[in-house]
Design an enzyme around this catalytic site. Structure first.
Site, PDB file in Angstrom:
ATOM      1  N   ASP A 143     -22.121  13.901  22.027  1.00  0.00           N
ATOM      2  CA  ASP A 143     -21.215  15.048  22.109  1.00  0.00           C
ATOM      3  C   ASP A 143     -21.582  15.906  23.322  1.00  0.00           C
ATOM      4  O   ASP A 143     -22.649  16.522  23.352  1.00  0.00           O
ATOM      5  CB  ASP A 143     -21.339  15.862  20.815  1.00  0.00           C
ATOM      6  CG  ASP A 143     -20.200  16.843  20.619  1.00  0.00           C
ATOM      7  OD1 ASP A 143     -19.377  16.985  21.538  1.00  0.00           O
ATOM      8  OD2 ASP A 143     -20.135  17.460  19.543  1.00  0.00           O
ATOM      9  N   ASP A 144     -20.720  15.916  24.331  1.00  0.00           N
ATOM     10  CA  ASP A 144     -20.924  16.733  25.549  1.00  0.00           C
ATOM     11  C   ASP A 144     -22.038  16.189  26.446  1.00  0.00           C
ATOM     12  O   ASP A 144     -22.700  16.967  27.143  1.00  0.00           O
ATOM     13  CB  ASP A 144     -21.289  18.186  25.201  1.00  0.00           C
ATOM     14  CG  ASP A 144     -20.107  19.022  24.756  1.00  0.00           C
ATOM     15  OD1 ASP A 144     -19.004  18.474  24.639  1.00  0.00           O
ATOM     16  OD2 ASP A 144     -20.292  20.229  24.507  1.00  0.00           O
ATOM     17  N   CYS A 191     -13.687  17.911  23.495  1.00  0.00           N
ATOM     18  CA  CYS A 191     -14.076  17.056  22.375  1.00  0.00           C
ATOM     19  C   CYS A 191     -12.907  16.429  21.637  1.00  0.00           C
ATOM     20  O   CYS A 191     -12.783  15.201  21.548  1.00  0.00           O
ATOM     21  CB  CYS A 191     -14.929  17.837  21.381  1.00  0.00           C
ATOM     22  SG  CYS A 191     -16.422  18.568  22.084  1.00  0.00           S
ATOM     23  N   ASP A 193     -18.151  11.911  24.542  1.00  0.00           N
ATOM     24  CA  ASP A 193     -16.742  12.330  24.500  1.00  0.00           C
ATOM     25  C   ASP A 193     -16.311  13.089  25.754  1.00  0.00           C
ATOM     26  O   ASP A 193     -15.124  13.176  26.052  1.00  0.00           O
ATOM     27  CB  ASP A 193     -16.446  13.144  23.234  1.00  0.00           C
ATOM     28  CG  ASP A 193     -17.320  14.385  23.079  1.00  0.00           C
ATOM     29  OD1 ASP A 193     -18.192  14.630  23.938  1.00  0.00           O
ATOM     30  OD2 ASP A 193     -17.148  15.108  22.073  1.00  0.00           O
ATOM     31  N   ASN A 194     -17.238  13.638  26.490  1.00  0.00           N
ATOM     32  CA  ASN A 194     -16.917  14.291  27.776  1.00  0.00           C
ATOM     33  C   ASN A 194     -18.221  14.622  28.489  1.00  0.00           C
ATOM     34  O   ASN A 194     -19.304  14.476  27.919  1.00  0.00           O
ATOM     35  CB  ASN A 194     -16.089  15.581  27.583  1.00  0.00           C
ATOM     36  CG  ASN A 194     -16.627  16.535  26.543  1.00  0.00           C
ATOM     37  OD1 ASN A 194     -16.060  16.638  25.446  1.00  0.00           O
ATOM     38  ND2 ASN A 194     -17.718  17.221  26.851  1.00  0.00           N
TER      39      ASN A 194
END
Length: 535
Positions: free
Chosen positions: A39-40, A75, A310-311
């Site tokens: 995540d991130d 997200c 996700d990014n």
């Protein structure tokens, strides 16, 4: 004892005959797939550096895609793209709110039944396991609460709402389970690891499986496991050439950032950078445990393992303290590592890939006919196998719909209504008109990004990443007019694409055809023509 041995030997061939069908079925079984989603996690600013075990166990045993991207650097839209294989304009998740279709009733009705895990379970006979963060608004009472279990999941252990490390609620197959703050039983990354190991221990051995493990790390609040809380004490955010500089010739939201940043802002982002790395050490441990378990059960050689985020993320680029959402490489580029059957070790692949490709790839691995889907992405399987003369894309679409409050942000009243995610020194990371779409092109001759903002300025940003990899100089006013027009038209085409039309030749491909008259045709998108003088 000797007299008993002979009958036992006579029984052995019969026993082998009984076991042979089960052994043959196991050998012929379709491959298993594991998808690990962080995540991130950036890749441009050293986000993979802490993951030594992931490098050894996945990257060195398979392929690293060095040009992997997300179509939206936030997200929920990005995760929706992974699940559906679609661009945001086709799955309609535009931000992290219920109003933005994040885990909304509409999403549940229209998109969830056709996600790739749903197809894996219903059409391909896979056992499916999910553990971790799903979508940011999952568990919202207005959308069914944690009792909602999306179609396609045999085993469901989903986090309510956004990433946390302690004091959270999991939906365990639709039943709420509350966790506290005891490291040994509650630290979420470790809980996900243990649930994954339990699944591998007790799953059926007669069906292939798909696992999606979605960690909170390295998302805020960046709570490290206690054994890692003092790691990387001498590490700080990279001071590359776009760190703590004014974003001249960029969209107003970037230009409004205070330059130079205050000492407190720099100290804050350095601290965040260290803590992000600390949280990733537990992800590294998860990977090691998972690979060892797969190996112990004899499953590793028949299992594809995907690792991605996700990014991306930024820490001080163009004087923006910390966040994602922007159109630049540090926010849209992500790690992607893959190992599995038929993948040669220690490979690097430079093809332009996106997270909309993950669903088609995994369905392709399972033997599903991709022509039956409405997915916008492409299967990576030919690239994973090392097939020769593969025809591949040279561009893809990036799109984002900005978020903002109707009222003024209390930390930054001077900027007026419409901004959000503001820091105490009045630097805001998002706004309503931070709404943009880009064509990201990577061909034999061009490494280019072309972006348009949907705002009153009709602002355009263009970057030649061959000459300017950190995207400091916006060349919208100096680039060749013909290229500008072609990119504008290509952007309009991609913004209205669906399925196969999202995979047509890009501007610099041999098969590309451009008719300037089409720029003024009415095909459902506002047609605009830009001249260098008007930018």
């Amino acid at each position: 004892a000797r007299r008993l041995a002979l009958p036992a030997l006579l029984l052995l061939p019969a026993l082998l005959l009984l076991l042979r069908p089960a052994l043959a079925a196991r050998q012929a079984r379709r491959p298993n797939v594991v998808l690990i989603l962080t995540d991130d996690q950036d890749v441009c600013l050293g986000g993979m550096t802490p993951l030594k075990k992931a490098a050894a166990l996945i990257a060195h045993m398979g392929v690293t895609f060095v040009n992997a991207y997300v179509p939206s650097a936030l997200c929920c839209p990005s995760r929706a793209s992974i699940l559906t294989g679609k661009y945001p304009h086709n799955h309609h998740v535009v931000n992290n709110t219920l109003e933005g279709n994040c885990s909304s009733k509409s999403w549940q009705k229209i998109q969830e039944p056709y996600t790739f895990p749903a197809l894996l379970k219903t059409a391909c006979g896979y056992q499916t396991f999910f553990a971790g963060k799903y979508l940011n608004e999952y568990g919202a009472e207005d959308a069914g609460g944690v009792g909602h279990v999306p179609p396609g999941w045999s085993f469901w252990y989903a986090l309510e709402k956004n990433s946390k490390y302690y004091n959270y609620t999991l939906s365990v197959n639709g039943k709420a389970r509350r966790h506290g703050e005891n490291y040994s039983v509650d630290y979420l990354t470790d809980v996900l690891a243990n649930m994954s190991l339990d699944f591998l221990e007790y799953k059926s051995n007669f069906e292939p499986f798909f696992m999606m493990i979605s960690t909170p790390a390295p998302h805020s609040p960046w709570t490290a496991a206690p054994q890692y809380a003092k790691s990387f004490q001498n590490v700080s955010a990279p001071r590359n050439s776009n760190f703590n500089i004014h974003g001249k010739n960029k969209h107003w939201l970037i230009r409004q950032a205070k330059t130079p940043m205050t000492n407190s802002s720099i100290q804050f982002l350095d601290d965040a950078y260290r803590k992000r790395w600390q949280t990733l050490l537990s992800v590294d441990d998860l990977i090691e445990k998972l690979v060892k378990k797969l190996e112990f059960h004899g499953e590793l050689d028949n299992t594809y393992i995907f690792y991605t985020s996700d990014n991306g993320f930024h820490t001080g680029q163009f004087s923006l303290p910390i966040d994602k959402r922007q159109l630049y490489e540090f926010d849209i580029k992500v790690p992607l590592l893959v190992r599995g059957p038929g993948i040669k070790p220690n490979q690097t692949n430079k093809m332009l890939v996106a997270n909309i490709d993950l669903g088609p790839t995994i369905l392709d691995i399972a033997g599903y006919d991709l022509n039956k889907t409405q997915m916008d992405g492409m299967s990576l399987l030919p690239l994973l196998r090392g097939d020769k003369n593969v025809t591949w894309r040279s561009d893809f679409l990036v799109e984002y719909q900005g978020e903002g409050y109707n009222g003024s942000d209390p930390t930054c009243p001077g900027l007026g209504p419409g901004v959000t995610h503001c820091f105490p020194d009045c630097v805001c990371e998002d706004s309503y008109n931070n709404t943009y779409a880009c064509v990201r092109t990577l061909s034999a001759s061009w490494d280019l990004q072309y972006c348009e903002f949907d705002d009153r300025e009709v602002f355009v940003e263009v970057y030649n990443l061959t000459a300017d990899p950190h995207q400091i100089n916006n060349i919208a006013k100096t680039i060749d007019q013909e290229i500008l027009e072609k990119m504008n038209y290509r952007l309009m085409m991609l913004q209205s694409c669906s399925g196969a039309t999202c995979r047509t030749p890009g501007v610099f491909d041999p098969g590309y055809r451009f008719d300037p008259r089409l720029m003024f045709s009415n095909h459902g998108i506002r047609a605009r023509r830009f001249s260098a003088q008007s930018l």
